[in-house]
Design a protein around this motif. Structure first.
Motif, PDB file in Angstrom:
ATOM      1  N   HIS A   1       0.814  -1.205   0.000  1.00 38.28           N
ATOM      2  CA  HIS A   1       0.000   0.000   0.000  1.00 38.28           C
ATOM      3  C   HIS A   1       0.855   1.266   0.000  1.00 38.28           C
ATOM      4  O   HIS A   1       1.662   1.492   0.900  1.00 38.28           O
ATOM      5  CB  HIS A   1      -0.903  -0.016   1.235  1.00 38.28           C
ATOM      6  CG  HIS A   1      -1.853   1.124   1.309  1.00 38.28           C
ATOM      7  ND1 HIS A   1      -3.219   0.982   1.159  1.00 38.28           N
ATOM      8  CD2 HIS A   1      -1.657   2.458   1.507  1.00 38.28           C
ATOM      9  CE1 HIS A   1      -3.807   2.153   1.270  1.00 38.28           C
ATOM     10  NE2 HIS A   1      -2.865   3.062   1.486  1.00 38.28           N
TER      11      HIS A   1
ATOM     12  N   ALA B   1      -5.913   3.006   6.618  1.00 36.08           N
ATOM     13  CA  ALA B   1      -4.943   3.035   5.511  1.00 36.08           C
ATOM     14  C   ALA B   1      -4.029   4.253   5.511  1.00 36.08           C
ATOM     15  O   ALA B   1      -3.063   4.290   4.757  1.00 36.08           O
ATOM     16  CB  ALA B   1      -5.618   2.902   4.148  1.00 36.08           C
TER      17      ALA B   1
ATOM     18  N   HIS C   1      -8.541   5.666  -1.315  1.00 35.41           N
ATOM     19  CA  HIS C   1      -7.133   5.401  -1.634  1.00 35.41           C
ATOM     20  C   HIS C   1      -6.968   5.235  -3.132  1.00 35.41           C
ATOM     21  O   HIS C   1      -7.764   4.549  -3.788  1.00 35.41           O
ATOM     22  CB  HIS C   1      -6.670   4.123  -0.923  1.00 35.41           C
ATOM     23  CG  HIS C   1      -5.328   3.628  -1.360  1.00 35.41           C
ATOM     24  ND1 HIS C   1      -4.201   4.422  -1.395  1.00 35.41           N
ATOM     25  CD2 HIS C   1      -4.929   2.390  -1.784  1.00 35.41           C
ATOM     26  CE1 HIS C   1      -3.172   3.714  -1.811  1.00 35.41           C
ATOM     27  NE2 HIS C   1      -3.578   2.478  -2.056  1.00 35.41           N
TER      28      HIS C   1
ATOM     29  N   THR D   1      -4.166   8.559   0.575  1.00 34.63           N
ATOM     30  CA  THR D   1      -5.448   8.199   1.169  1.00 34.63           C
ATOM     31  C   THR D   1      -6.025   9.428   1.848  1.00 34.63           C
ATOM     32  O   THR D   1      -5.345  10.056   2.676  1.00 34.63           O
ATOM     33  CB  THR D   1      -5.287   7.057   2.191  1.00 34.63           C
ATOM     34  OG1 THR D   1      -4.619   5.956   1.574  1.00 34.63           O
ATOM     35  CG2 THR D   1      -6.636   6.610   2.727  1.00 34.63           C
TER      36      THR D   1
ATOM     37  N   HIS E   1     -11.417   2.689   1.419  1.00 34.40           N
ATOM     38  CA  HIS E   1     -10.602   1.730   2.160  1.00 34.40           C
ATOM     39  C   HIS E   1     -11.273   1.231   3.432  1.00 34.40           C
ATOM     40  O   HIS E   1     -10.637   0.547   4.234  1.00 34.40           O
ATOM     41  CB  HIS E   1      -9.210   2.276   2.466  1.00 34.40           C
ATOM     42  CG  HIS E   1      -8.135   1.242   2.324  1.00 34.40           C
ATOM     43  ND1 HIS E   1      -8.045   0.143   3.148  1.00 34.40           N
ATOM     44  CD2 HIS E   1      -7.127   1.120   1.422  1.00 34.40           C
ATOM     45  CE1 HIS E   1      -7.012  -0.597   2.785  1.00 34.40           C
ATOM     46  NE2 HIS E   1      -6.442  -0.030   1.727  1.00 34.40           N
TER      47      HIS E   1
END
Length: 602
Positions: free
Chosen positions: A81, A254, A414, A455, A481
């Motif tokens: 990520h 996130a 995101h 994000t 997310h």
């Protein structure tokens, strides 16, 4: 300026020359654990351990993650990520977007170079799997960071919500069901710090700690503060920012924050550090739920560990006002993607999530694989299917994403493969009947140097405006997310510069092998058609709409009416099959006419 550029180039070349190859061998398997002390359950662990290990490397290192799926009955995949995966889009990880799921008993290798410093994380990107434990920090060290030398220790702190039941069970039995027509998300059972509770974060006096904070949860944002300690925010989502004083942060699922926290000069007291759920993101707050988790900045193991002071309000720093160290004026957009977020029921009675009335459904063929096998038709969004909600983007342009939230909840979104400028973000709507939508003729606040991150959250019934440069050819997922909302379909796909993807990138053979081992299609359009790519017969689609006049409230009434009817029929059946002889005896005795027990027909 030319001398500076030459020096920067030489420095970067020297740093790259020192780059190493860092390899992790992961056996993904089931592990028993009890992180909150209340409930033993199985988690997805690595090499027989849970929580999984963090991945650590230096900037410019090559990272190899050799994954063997030993889950027995579940496929899997890993997303890294926040990492751009520049030139290696096949390593990004989301199933249906850049790869097939890896079947149990099979192996896949992720091989990529990391040219971004900062704080990231890795997690499963298959079917709501990561909240069952398959996630951990991914840390990229940078000897030339702008605050190098300003701290004594570099460490990390994860925060997450936690469920006692597995995500597949909750999804099938509590969430995406007829009995949950409003789409109420399952309520977490606890909050965790570093996948545990009551942690003691050991510190020494008069030292500065660089703390990388990662929210690895499934649903709720969290407020985090360290009692009687302020700090400086220095990085968000891999973007260095000008050091900014704060006493509390609001961190969505996130997101990542890096802070510098300086300790006191005395060791006579320990101080609580607290993470607290944003309870407005839950439909209900059970009386039994402890929605705070407390740890302690531990100066002295022998001193008391006090309870946190109760606060009246959450006074957190608004990340919209952070200023990147590398300042950029707002980009001028070439192309706009405008979407509205909504949630509603479809014809199967289940509650789904939508961008512009389209709920994401993964295609039969991963979208990247369709790019690689569709030639010049890769620039035609049709080949990617109806419910992938794909936009085809040009190369080296500026794309503006306008998102209007028609839902009364907060959502963190995101974007894979990029960071973006957060050009505008509205406040929450003042009431349930008002929607704050983007109006280009009447723009809101735009900072001189917009914050950048990967994000960002939109407030209830508000909006945001994001801009990014299409300088990284690839197939990139854009999604909420909150893992429950992704399961509901709150996602779309950006196919960025498809012809450049074809000419510059390859999909490794072991990735194709994973498709073949699982019996998944790996070429052709979204429906798996390899002859006529514009023929989508057999593609995977969202359910049909509800019949006219049906509402979530109507579905609730219908469901419970049906339940009542079944209960009633069950009672009648039970009564009808009860001991008739006993009943007749009672009647006969009341009439003074005892039955003849020898009559077996009775």
């Amino acid at each position: 300026m030319r001398a500076f550029s030459l020096l920067a180039t030489l420095t970067a070349s020297a740093t790259a020359a020192l780059a190493a190859t860092v390899q992790y061998d992961f056996s993904v398997d089931w592990v028993q654990a009890n992180p909150d002390g209340d409930y033993d359950r199985t988690f997805i662990g690595i090499n027989g351990e849970w929580p999984p290990p963090p991945i650590k490397c230096n900037i410019h290192d090559r990272v190899i993650v050799n994954v063997t799926n030993n889950l027995g009955n579940e496929p899997t995949a890993i997303h890294f990520h926040g990492l751009f995966m520049n030139g290696t889009n096949a390593m990004d990880g989301p199933v249906g977007v850049t790869q097939c799921p890896v079947p149990a008993g099979n192996n896949i290798i992720y091989n990529f170079t990391v040219d971004q410093p900062g704080t990231y994380w890795y997690h499963s990107h298959y079917s709501g799997q990561y909240p069952d434990g398959f996630r951990a920090p991914f840390i990229v060290y940078d000897p030339e960071e702008p605050f190098a030398g300003q701290y004594d220790e570099d460490t990390y702190l994860s925060v997450s919500d936690y469920y006692h039941q597995s995500i597949p069970w909750l999804t099938a039995n509590k969430f995406l069901t007829l009995t949950n027509p409003t789409g109420a998300e399952p309520i977490p059972d606890a909050a965790l710090f570093n996948d545990s509770q009551n942690i003691k974060f050991k510190v020494e006096p008069n030292k500065t700690y660089k703390i990388r904070i990662v929210n690895m949860g499934a649903l709720v944002s969290q407020y985090i503060w360290f009692e009687d300690h302020d700090f400086k925010i220095v990085e968000v989502d891999g973007i260095y920012v000008e050091p900014t004083d704060a006493s509390m942060i609001y961190i969505t699922v996130a997101q990542r924050y890096t802070i510098l926290l300086t300790t006191k000069n005395s060791t006579d007291k320990n101080f609580p550090m607290i993470a607290s759920f944003d309870t407005t993101m839950m439909d209900t707050v059970p009386d039994s739920l402890v929605w705070n988790v407390t740890g302690w900045l531990t100066y002295d193991e022998n001193a008391d560990f006090p309870e946190p002071v109760v606060i009246d309000q959450y006074d957190f720093y608004d990340d919209f006002n952070l200023v990147p160290v590398e300042k950029e004026l707002p980009y001028e957009p070439d192309y706009q993607v405008s979407v509205s977020v909504s949630m509603d029921n479809l014809g199967d009675g289940v509650n789904y999530a939508f961008f512009n009335d389209i709920s994401y459904v993964a295609p039969k063929v991963p979208t990247l694989y369709t790019v690689m096998s569709s030639g010049n038709l890769s620039t035609d969004a049709t080949v990617y299917g109806t419910n992938t909600h794909t936009y085809v983007l040009g190369y080296q342009e500026v794309v503006e994403i306008v998102l209007n939230n028609l839902d009364p909840g907060t959502h963190p979104f995101h974007l894979h493969g990029h960071t973006f400028q957060v050009v505008e973000r509205s406040e929450a709507s003042p009431d349930d009947n008002t929607f704050l939508s983007y109006d280009p003729a009447n723009p809101g606040t735009v900072n001189q140097y917009p914050m950048r991150r990967d994000t960002v959250y939109v407030r209830p019934q508000g909006y945001f405006v994001l801009r990014f440069k299409t300088d990284n050819p690839g197939v990139w997922f854009f999604h909420c997310h909150i893992e429950w909302h992704l399961e509901q379909g709150l996602a779309l796909v950006l196919v960025e510069a498809p012809l450049e993807i074809q000419s510059r990138q390859v999909i490794p053979e072991d990735h194709y092998a994973a498709c073949k081992a699982g019996g998944y299609a790996y070429e052709g359009n979204a429906a798996g058609n390899t002859v006529n790519l514009l023929d989508l017969t057999g593609e995977k689609l969202q359910p049909k709409p509800l019949p006219a006049g049906f509402t979530a409230r109507g579905i609730v009434a219908m469901v419970f009416s049906c339940i009542s009817a079944f209960v009633g029929m069950g009672f009648i059946t039970w009564y009808g099959l009860s001991d008739l002889k006993t009943t007749e005896l009672e009647v006969a005795e009341a009439l003074g006419e005892p039955l003849d027990d020898s009559d077996e027909s009775k």
